[in-house]
Design a protein around this motif. Structure first.
Motif, PDB file in Angstrom:
ATOM      1  N   ALA A  62       0.828  -1.208   0.000  1.00 49.98           N
ATOM      2  CA  ALA A  62       0.000   0.000   0.000  1.00 49.98           C
ATOM      3  C   ALA A  62       0.860   1.255   0.000  1.00 49.98           C
ATOM      4  O   ALA A  62       0.627   2.197  -0.764  1.00 49.98           O
ATOM      5  N   LEU A  63       1.874   1.273   0.846  1.00 50.59           N
ATOM      6  CA  LEU A  63       2.727   2.454   0.955  1.00 50.59           C
ATOM      7  C   LEU A  63       3.565   2.652  -0.301  1.00 50.59           C
ATOM      8  O   LEU A  63       3.872   3.790  -0.668  1.00 50.59           O
ATOM      9  N   VAL A  64       3.953   1.561  -0.957  1.00 48.23           N
ATOM     10  CA  VAL A  64       4.661   1.672  -2.227  1.00 48.23           C
ATOM     11  C   VAL A  64       3.837   2.492  -3.216  1.00 48.23           C
ATOM     12  O   VAL A  64       4.343   3.419  -3.871  1.00 48.23           O
ATOM     13  N   TYR A  65       2.557   2.160  -3.326  1.00 47.94           N
ATOM     14  CA  TYR A  65       1.716   2.849  -4.291  1.00 47.94           C
ATOM     15  C   TYR A  65       1.282   4.229  -3.799  1.00 47.94           C
ATOM     16  O   TYR A  65       1.141   5.156  -4.603  1.00 47.94           O
ATOM     17  N   ALA A  66       1.088   4.379  -2.479  1.00 45.71           N
ATOM     18  CA  ALA A  66       0.734   5.701  -1.948  1.00 45.71           C
ATOM     19  C   ALA A  66       1.859   6.690  -2.166  1.00 45.71           C
ATOM     20  O   ALA A  66       1.629   7.873  -2.446  1.00 45.71           O
ATOM     21  N   ALA A  67       3.107   6.221  -2.056  1.00 42.51           N
ATOM     22  CA  ALA A  67       4.253   7.107  -2.263  1.00 42.51           C
ATOM     23  C   ALA A  67       4.280   7.661  -3.680  1.00 42.51           C
ATOM     24  O   ALA A  67       4.905   8.703  -3.935  1.00 42.51           O
ATOM     25  N   GLY A  68       3.599   6.977  -4.597  1.00 44.92           N
ATOM     26  CA  GLY A  68       3.532   7.463  -5.968  1.00 44.92           C
ATOM     27  C   GLY A  68       2.857   8.823  -6.081  1.00 44.92           C
ATOM     28  O   GLY A  68       3.146   9.581  -7.022  1.00 44.92           O
ATOM     29  N   VAL A  69       1.971   9.154  -5.145  1.00 44.21           N
ATOM     30  CA  VAL A  69       1.321  10.473  -5.164  1.00 44.21           C
ATOM     31  C   VAL A  69       2.379  11.563  -5.004  1.00 44.21           C
ATOM     32  O   VAL A  69       2.418  12.545  -5.755  1.00 44.21           O
ATOM     33  N   GLY A  88      14.890   7.589  -7.694  1.00 46.42           N
ATOM     34  CA  GLY A  88      14.135   6.489  -7.109  1.00 46.42           C
ATOM     35  C   GLY A  88      14.845   5.159  -7.236  1.00 46.42           C
ATOM     36  O   GLY A  88      14.818   4.330  -6.318  1.00 46.42           O
ATOM     37  N   ALA A  89      15.514   4.937  -8.358  1.00 50.75           N
ATOM     38  CA  ALA A  89      16.224   3.676  -8.558  1.00 50.75           C
ATOM     39  C   ALA A  89      17.345   3.512  -7.545  1.00 50.75           C
ATOM     40  O   ALA A  89      17.573   2.412  -7.010  1.00 50.75           O
ATOM     41  N   GLY A 117      11.724   4.939  -2.751  1.00 50.39           N
ATOM     42  CA  GLY A 117      12.343   4.863  -4.069  1.00 50.39           C
ATOM     43  C   GLY A 117      11.359   4.499  -5.151  1.00 50.39           C
ATOM     44  O   GLY A 117      11.339   5.110  -6.229  1.00 50.39           O
ATOM     45  N   ASN A 118      10.513   3.524  -4.876  1.00 44.84           N
ATOM     46  CA  ASN A 118       9.539   3.114  -5.880  1.00 44.84           C
ATOM     47  C   ASN A 118       8.502   4.194  -6.128  1.00 44.84           C
ATOM     48  O   ASN A 118       8.005   4.358  -7.247  1.00 44.84           O
ATOM     49  N   GLY A 119       8.180   4.975  -5.093  1.00 47.32           N
ATOM     50  CA  GLY A 119       7.239   6.079  -5.266  1.00 47.32           C
ATOM     51  C   GLY A 119       7.757   7.135  -6.222  1.00 47.32           C
ATOM     52  O   GLY A 119       6.987   7.753  -6.958  1.00 47.32           O
ATOM     53  N   LEU A 120       9.073   7.359  -6.223  1.00 42.68           N
ATOM     54  CA  LEU A 120       9.671   8.294  -7.168  1.00 42.68           C
ATOM     55  C   LEU A 120       9.744   7.713  -8.577  1.00 42.68           C
ATOM     56  O   LEU A 120       9.772   8.450  -9.560  1.00 42.68           O
ATOM     57  N   PHE A 121       9.776   6.402  -8.672  1.00 43.26           N
ATOM     58  CA  PHE A 121       9.999   5.723  -9.949  1.00 43.26           C
ATOM     59  C   PHE A 121       8.698   5.410 -10.684  1.00 43.26           C
ATOM     60  O   PHE A 121       8.507   5.797 -11.838  1.00 43.26           O
ATOM     61  N   LYS A 122       7.803   4.725 -10.008  1.00 43.88           N
ATOM     62  CA  LYS A 122       6.708   4.043 -10.691  1.00 43.88           C
ATOM     63  C   LYS A 122       5.730   4.957 -11.437  1.00 43.88           C
ATOM     64  O   LYS A 122       5.462   4.733 -12.625  1.00 43.88           O
ATOM     65  N   PRO A 123       5.153   5.995 -10.807  1.00 45.08           N
ATOM     66  CA  PRO A 123       4.152   6.774 -11.556  1.00 45.08           C
ATOM     67  C   PRO A 123       4.769   7.560 -12.701  1.00 45.08           C
ATOM     68  O   PRO A 123       4.092   7.869 -13.684  1.00 45.08           O
ATOM     69  N   ASN A 124       6.058   7.874 -12.582  1.00 49.23           N
ATOM     70  CA  ASN A 124       6.675   8.754 -13.575  1.00 49.23           C
ATOM     71  C   ASN A 124       7.032   8.036 -14.861  1.00 49.23           C
ATOM     72  O   ASN A 124       6.913   8.595 -15.951  1.00 49.23           O
ATOM     73  N   ILE A 125       7.436   6.793 -14.760  1.00 47.96           N
ATOM     74  CA  ILE A 125       7.735   6.074 -16.000  1.00 47.96           C
ATOM     75  C   ILE A 125       6.441   5.765 -16.754  1.00 47.96           C
ATOM     76  O   ILE A 125       6.401   5.811 -17.985  1.00 47.96           O
ATOM     77  N   SER A 126       5.363   5.493 -16.033  1.00 45.58           N
ATOM     78  CA  SER A 126       4.070   5.272 -16.692  1.00 45.58           C
ATOM     79  C   SER A 126       3.601   6.539 -17.396  1.00 45.58           C
ATOM     80  O   SER A 126       3.054   6.486 -18.503  1.00 45.58           O
ATOM     81  N   THR A 127       3.798   7.690 -16.745  1.00 48.35           N
ATOM     82  CA  THR A 127       3.402   8.956 -17.349  1.00 48.35           C
ATOM     83  C   THR A 127       4.181   9.227 -18.632  1.00 48.35           C
ATOM     84  O   THR A 127       3.631   9.729 -19.627  1.00 48.35           O
ATOM     85  N   MET A 128       5.460   8.900 -18.646  1.00 47.62           N
ATOM     86  CA  MET A 128       6.287   9.144 -19.824  1.00 47.62           C
ATOM     87  C   MET A 128       5.836   8.312 -21.022  1.00 47.62           C
ATOM     88  O   MET A 128       5.967   8.740 -22.166  1.00 47.62           O
ATOM     89  N   VAL A 129       5.305   7.115 -20.766  1.00 43.51           N
ATOM     90  CA  VAL A 129       4.761   6.319 -21.868  1.00 43.51           C
ATOM     91  C   VAL A 129       3.648   7.095 -22.562  1.00 43.51           C
ATOM     92  O   VAL A 129       3.598   7.175 -23.796  1.00 43.51           O
ATOM     93  N   VAL A 420      -1.230  15.509 -14.730  1.00 47.18           N
ATOM     94  CA  VAL A 420      -1.319  14.135 -15.221  1.00 47.18           C
ATOM     95  C   VAL A 420      -0.545  13.178 -14.323  1.00 47.18           C
ATOM     96  O   VAL A 420      -1.050  12.123 -13.931  1.00 47.18           O
ATOM     97  N   ALA A 421       0.697  13.520 -13.983  1.00 48.18           N
ATOM     98  CA  ALA A 421       1.483  12.642 -13.112  1.00 48.18           C
ATOM     99  C   ALA A 421       0.859  12.561 -11.720  1.00 48.18           C
ATOM    100  O   ALA A 421       0.880  11.500 -11.076  1.00 48.18           O
ATOM    101  N   PHE A 422       0.305  13.683 -11.240  1.00 50.69           N
ATOM    102  CA  PHE A 422      -0.364  13.680  -9.941  1.00 50.69           C
ATOM    103  C   PHE A 422      -1.582  12.758  -9.976  1.00 50.69           C
ATOM    104  O   PHE A 422      -1.830  11.992  -9.038  1.00 50.69           O
ATOM    105  N   ALA A 423      -2.345  12.823 -11.071  1.00 50.59           N
ATOM    106  CA  ALA A 423      -3.488  11.925 -11.219  1.00 50.59           C
ATOM    107  C   ALA A 423      -3.045  10.471 -11.341  1.00 50.59           C
ATOM    108  O   ALA A 423      -3.712   9.558 -10.831  1.00 50.59           O
ATOM    109  N   MET A 424      -1.898  10.238 -12.016  1.00 52.69           N
ATOM    110  CA  MET A 424      -1.360   8.886 -12.076  1.00 52.69           C
ATOM    111  C   MET A 424      -1.010   8.406 -10.676  1.00 52.69           C
ATOM    112  O   MET A 424      -1.217   7.236 -10.329  1.00 52.69           O
ATOM    113  N   GLY A 425      -0.501   9.316  -9.859  1.00 52.90           N
ATOM    114  CA  GLY A 425      -0.287   8.979  -8.456  1.00 52.90           C
ATOM    115  C   GLY A 425      -1.596   8.634  -7.764  1.00 52.90           C
ATOM    116  O   GLY A 425      -1.637   7.772  -6.880  1.00 52.90           O
ATOM    117  N   GLY A 426      -2.693   9.311  -8.161  1.00 54.03           N
ATOM    118  CA  GLY A 426      -4.005   8.979  -7.604  1.00 54.03           C
ATOM    119  C   GLY A 426      -4.454   7.583  -7.974  1.00 54.03           C
ATOM    120  O   GLY A 426      -5.063   6.865  -7.173  1.00 54.03           O
TER     121      GLY A 426
END
Length: 489
Positions: A62-69, A88-89, A117-129, A420-426
């Motif tokens: 849960a915290l891994v994905y919450a950190a994405g916000v 993040g890596a 680290g994953n919170g800095l990584f995960k939503p941003n690479i998805s947004t770049m796609v 957009v990235a903030f919403a991806m964090g959502g």
């Protein structure tokens, strides 16, 4: 910007594909071991450790994905997506090596580093796609599906590799070699960082914006986030517990929803409606992941104690069940994508909400199979056939393909332009709420004394009715949600 193409898609998609492959190798390479390791290392293998292990596992995810916000905000407003991924890596890789140390406090500190680290990584690479494709580009959904396959190739390979290494590097039982699992995942994260660092030139500014810079202020804010965030994650894991975390995550979700809705109102009625539609989908997404994410907790204990895994003199490793989902995704993703394209050419492609309802219903059918197995297929040794759990993962994978890659694409289409990235964090925060609830649910399935066939049947029956009921409800309101999307498909 128009990029050179490779296999019909922008060439940088394949850079992001392999970057995500190695990050997922690291993430899933150790994820399968978490709950099993906690029970083996800190409860001496006693079944009473299953419930607290499941709670820690769910809270961690849960915290891994919450950190994405917060990671999405840092990328959008401070240092950009590319620098967020590289930072993040490094942080995530450090945490994986810290987890090797056989202390509960250090183990949880390592998890805290992985979370940040994953919170800095995960939503941003998805947004770049999403940024590789122009608005209205019909290849966007297919591009996200290809990217999603990169996730699953890494997730498929890693449990097999890391569990094999844990069993052969030293001549001791596998549960004493989890440090090998964590070290292997750390090496995978190092490769991920190096791959993206070398290849990022081909992105030509994707993932950067005029709002971001390496100013002293921005770097100071990022450093403050790391200094405060890691101890906070440790506290939430070690001291607070899953139930209190559920309230915190719920409040965070409401706050994020309010911010997105305010931004939608500023942009006009159409943007407002799109945000409302997106938030409704987010709520159903919570329910999907609450029951889907049993793989590393209750399904692991089910596999270990109640599923036949013997094939003559060879025993199917518990870890390898984690690869079934990814194998099914890789096999079925092109088929599902082709079905959507075929229906789209005939103006008959289902709406986003309809696809989500299918995801919930297929997830429920997986629990129905477990209900049947635990009711009618239990043998004298209180075990169910191997194929039943194997097929549970396959059926869940069909549901995941109807929901998860479509959800990532949906956010890039419906979110307000500046967030957009903030919403991806959502989106990932909705997954976070579901994951934390999954740990609580898994703990109830095991109970205070460990999983039994009776406790598993009771818990999985509840899962079936919750999923099918919510899927049916979403199916009913799908036309309303489609109207709110104003033509977005």
């Amino acid at each position: 910007m128009t990029f050179p193409e490779m296999l019909g898609h922008p060439r940088p998609l394949w850079l992001l594909f392999m970057t995500e492959f190695w990050e997922r190798f690291a993430f899933y390479g150790m994820r399968w071991a978490l709950a099993l390791y906690i029970v083996a290392q800190f409860y001496n293998g006693d079944a009473t450790g299953e419930k607290p292990a499941s709670n820690i596992y769910g809270a961690y995810l849960a915290l891994v994905y919450a950190a994405g916000v917060f990671g999405g905000y840092i990328a959008d407003q401070l240092i950009g997506h590319q620098r967020s991924i590289l930072t993040g890596a490094i942080v995530m890789g450090s945490g994986l090596f810290v987890m090797m140390l056989p202390s509960m406090d250090l183990f949880l500190l390592g998890l805290a580093l992985v979370i940040i680290g994953n919170g800095l990584f995960k939503p941003n690479i998805s947004t770049m796609v999403g940024q590789l494709y122009a608005q209205g580009d019909s290849r966007r959904d297919a591009g996200f599906t290809i990217f999603y396959m990169g996730i699953n190739v890494g997730a498929m390979v890693s449990p097999v590799v890391t569990s094999w290494l844990a069993s052969v590097i030293t001549a001791t039982p596998m549960q004493q070699n989890y440090k090998v699992v964590f070290a292997s995942a750390g090496v995978g994260m190092a490769i991920c960082w190096l791959w993206f660092w070398i290849g990022r030139r081909q992105l030509h500014g994707v993932g950067q914006s005029a709002r971001t810079s390496l100013s002293t202020r921005n770097l100071g804010l990022v450093a403050a986030y790391l200094v405060v965030g890691v101890p906070l994650m440790y506290f939430l894991l070690a001291k607070l517990g899953a139930t209190a975390l559920a309230w915190i995550l719920g409040i965070l979700f409401i706050g994020l929803a309010a911010m997105l809705l305010i931004e939608g109102l500023r942009e006009g009625a159409v943007a407002r409606d799109k945000v409302i539609a997106m938030l409704i989908i987010f709520v159903f997404n919570v329910l999907f992941w609450m029951f889907f994410e049993q793989a590393g907790s209750s399904f692991n204990f089910l596999a270990e104690k109640i599923v036949h895994r013997d094939f003559g003199s060879w025993e199917f490793p518990v870890a390898w069940f984690q690869s079934v989902n990814s194998l099914a995704i890789i096999t079925l993703a092109p088929i599902i994508a082709a079905i959507w394209v075929w229906l789209g050419r005939r103006n008959a492609e289902p709406s986003i909400a309809f696809k989500f309802s299918l995801g919930l219903i297929f997830n429920g059918l997986a629990f129905l199979l477990l209900m049947v197995a635990l009711t009618h297929m239990v043998d004298g040794g209180s075990k169910i056939p191997f194929w039943t759990l194997f097929m549970v993962y396959v059926i869940q994978s069909v549901g995941e393909l109807c929901l998860s890659p479509i959800g990532l694409s949906m956010v890039t289409k419906l979110a307000p332009a500046r967030y957009v990235a903030f919403a991806m964090g959502g989106w990932f925060l909705s997954v976070a709420n579901g994951n934390n609830l999954s740990g609580i649910f898994a703990g109830e399935v095991s109970g205070e004394s460990g999983m039994t066939t009776a406790s598993a049947l009771s818990g999985y029956t509840f899962g079936f009715w919750a999923l099918v009921g919510s899927g049916a409800l979403l199916l009913l309101v799908a036309p309303l949600i489609s109207r709110l999307m104003h033509g977005v498909k």
